[in-house]
Motif scaffolding. Structure first.
Motif, PDB file in Angstrom:
ATOM      1  N   ASP A 166     -44.683  50.959  30.628  1.00 17.91           N
ATOM      2  CA  ASP A 166     -43.879  52.153  31.066  1.00 17.91           C
ATOM      3  C   ASP A 166     -43.624  51.777  32.532  1.00 17.91           C
ATOM      4  N   ALA A 167     -44.176  50.750  33.168  1.00 14.84           N
ATOM      5  CA  ALA A 167     -43.826  50.658  34.612  1.00 14.84           C
ATOM      6  C   ALA A 167     -42.498  49.693  34.807  1.00 14.84           C
ATOM      7  N   MET A 168     -41.841  49.575  33.805  1.00 15.67           N
ATOM      8  CA  MET A 168     -40.396  48.936  33.879  1.00 15.67           C
ATOM      9  C   MET A 168     -39.468  49.880  33.543  1.00 15.67           C
ATOM     10  N   PHE A 169     -38.181  49.816  34.266  1.00 19.67           N
ATOM     11  CA  PHE A 169     -37.314  50.864  34.012  1.00 19.67           C
ATOM     12  C   PHE A 169     -35.973  49.902  33.977  1.00 19.67           C
ATOM     13  N   LEU A 170     -35.387  49.608  32.983  1.00 15.40           N
ATOM     14  CA  LEU A 170     -34.170  48.954  32.387  1.00 15.40           C
ATOM     15  C   LEU A 170     -32.960  49.598  32.161  1.00 15.40           C
ATOM     16  N   LYS A 171     -31.925  49.332  32.687  1.00 17.82           N
ATOM     17  CA  LYS A 171     -30.569  50.076  32.525  1.00 17.82           C
ATOM     18  C   LYS A 171     -29.844  49.100  31.486  1.00 17.82           C
ATOM     19  N   ASN A 172     -29.817  47.737  31.667  1.00 13.58           N
ATOM     20  CA  ASN A 172     -28.857  46.933  31.120  1.00 13.58           C
ATOM     21  C   ASN A 172     -29.334  46.751  29.529  1.00 13.58           C
ATOM     22  N   ALA A 205     -34.212  42.337  25.471  1.00 10.70           N
ATOM     23  CA  ALA A 205     -34.943  41.199  25.787  1.00 10.70           C
ATOM     24  C   ALA A 205     -36.467  41.750  25.879  1.00 10.70           C
ATOM     25  N   MET A 206     -36.369  42.862  26.556  1.00  9.35           N
ATOM     26  CA  MET A 206     -38.032  43.433  26.626  1.00  9.35           C
ATOM     27  C   MET A 206     -38.529  43.877  25.166  1.00  9.35           C
ATOM     28  N   LEU A 207     -37.560  44.365  24.301  1.00  2.48           N
ATOM     29  CA  LEU A 207     -38.110  44.651  22.990  1.00  2.48           C
ATOM     30  C   LEU A 207     -38.574  43.434  22.391  1.00  2.48           C
ATOM     31  N   MET A 208     -37.914  42.430  22.375  1.00  2.00           N
ATOM     32  CA  MET A 208     -38.148  41.041  21.949  1.00  2.00           C
ATOM     33  C   MET A 208     -39.448  40.462  22.347  1.00  2.00           C
ATOM     34  N   ILE A 209     -39.976  40.450  23.569  1.00  3.82           N
ATOM     35  CA  ILE A 209     -41.031  40.079  24.366  1.00  3.82           C
ATOM     36  C   ILE A 209     -42.204  41.061  23.701  1.00  3.82           C
ATOM     37  N   MET A 210     -41.810  42.134  23.555  1.00  5.88           N
ATOM     38  CA  MET A 210     -42.940  43.335  23.161  1.00  5.88           C
ATOM     39  C   MET A 210     -43.366  42.997  21.556  1.00  5.88           C
ATOM     40  N   THR A 211     -42.196  42.528  21.058  1.00  4.73           N
ATOM     41  CA  THR A 211     -42.363  42.409  19.525  1.00  4.73           C
ATOM     42  C   THR A 211     -43.220  41.042  19.229  1.00  4.73           C
TER      43      THR A 211
END
Length: 177
Positions: free
Chosen positions: A68-74, A80-86
């Motif tokens: 929740d500390a990251m705010f991504l618009k692109n 990429a963040m979803l891939m890392i989390m998965t």
């Protein structure tokens, strides 16, 4: 002068009839699937296994993971963040599976939060237990401090590759408490 009345009631209960009445009053839990090859037992097991997945996603949403500390618009960065989390969740689940499997196969236990010996600790709890380990740097030496019996148990279960993170080569003395 008053009147007194007494009632004498004899109750005979048929256990089978009582069981049927209780089952009739019980709620109904409906599971549906389009996979007609599953038996009812397999369907229920698959449904119950979803809890593990949900628990994993709960971990990803927890403050410790800092998602929740990251705010991504692109959109590419979000993907990429979803891939890392998965991928993180996959590693998390694989680690938990290996620890539990090895504890059971070697008939060993790991203490839970209350100190009770169990064979199915969560990866999150194991991670929390490892927070007490630190690396002490002194001149040309690196020392691992805070490594106790429970840490050694987990590292032994996971194998030599995991031990490598707690041993130092070509730096001087290596000690573990």
């Amino acid at each position: 002068m008053g009147y007194e009345y007494y009632w004498h009631i004899a109750i005979a209960m048929d256990k089978e009839q009582l069981k049927q009445e209780i089952e009739a009053e019980a709620g109904v839990f409906i599971l549906t699937t389009n996979d007609l090859t599953l038996s009812p037992k397999e369907l229920l097991e698959n449904y119950k296994s979803q809890q593990r997945v949900e628990r994993g996603f709960k971990f990803l949403k927890s403050p410790e993971f800092l998602s929740d500390a990251m705010f991504l618009k692109n959109p590419k960065r979000i993907e990429a963040m979803l891939m890392i989390m998965t991928l993180s969740l996959l590693v998390y689940a694989a680690l938990e599976y290996k620890i539990r499997k090895e504890l059971k196969s070697q008939n060993k236990t790991f203490p839970n939060q209350l100190g009770k010996p169990i064979q199915n600790p969560t990866t999150r709890w194991v991670f929390e237990c490892f927070f007490s380990i630190h690396i002490l740097l002194m001149e040309n030496q690196k020392m691992v401090v805070g490594l106790d019996q429970n840490h050694r148990l987990i590292l032994d279960l996971l194998g030599e590759r995991f031990w490598e993170f707690y041993r130092f080569k070509n730096i001087g003395k290596v000690t573990a408490e």
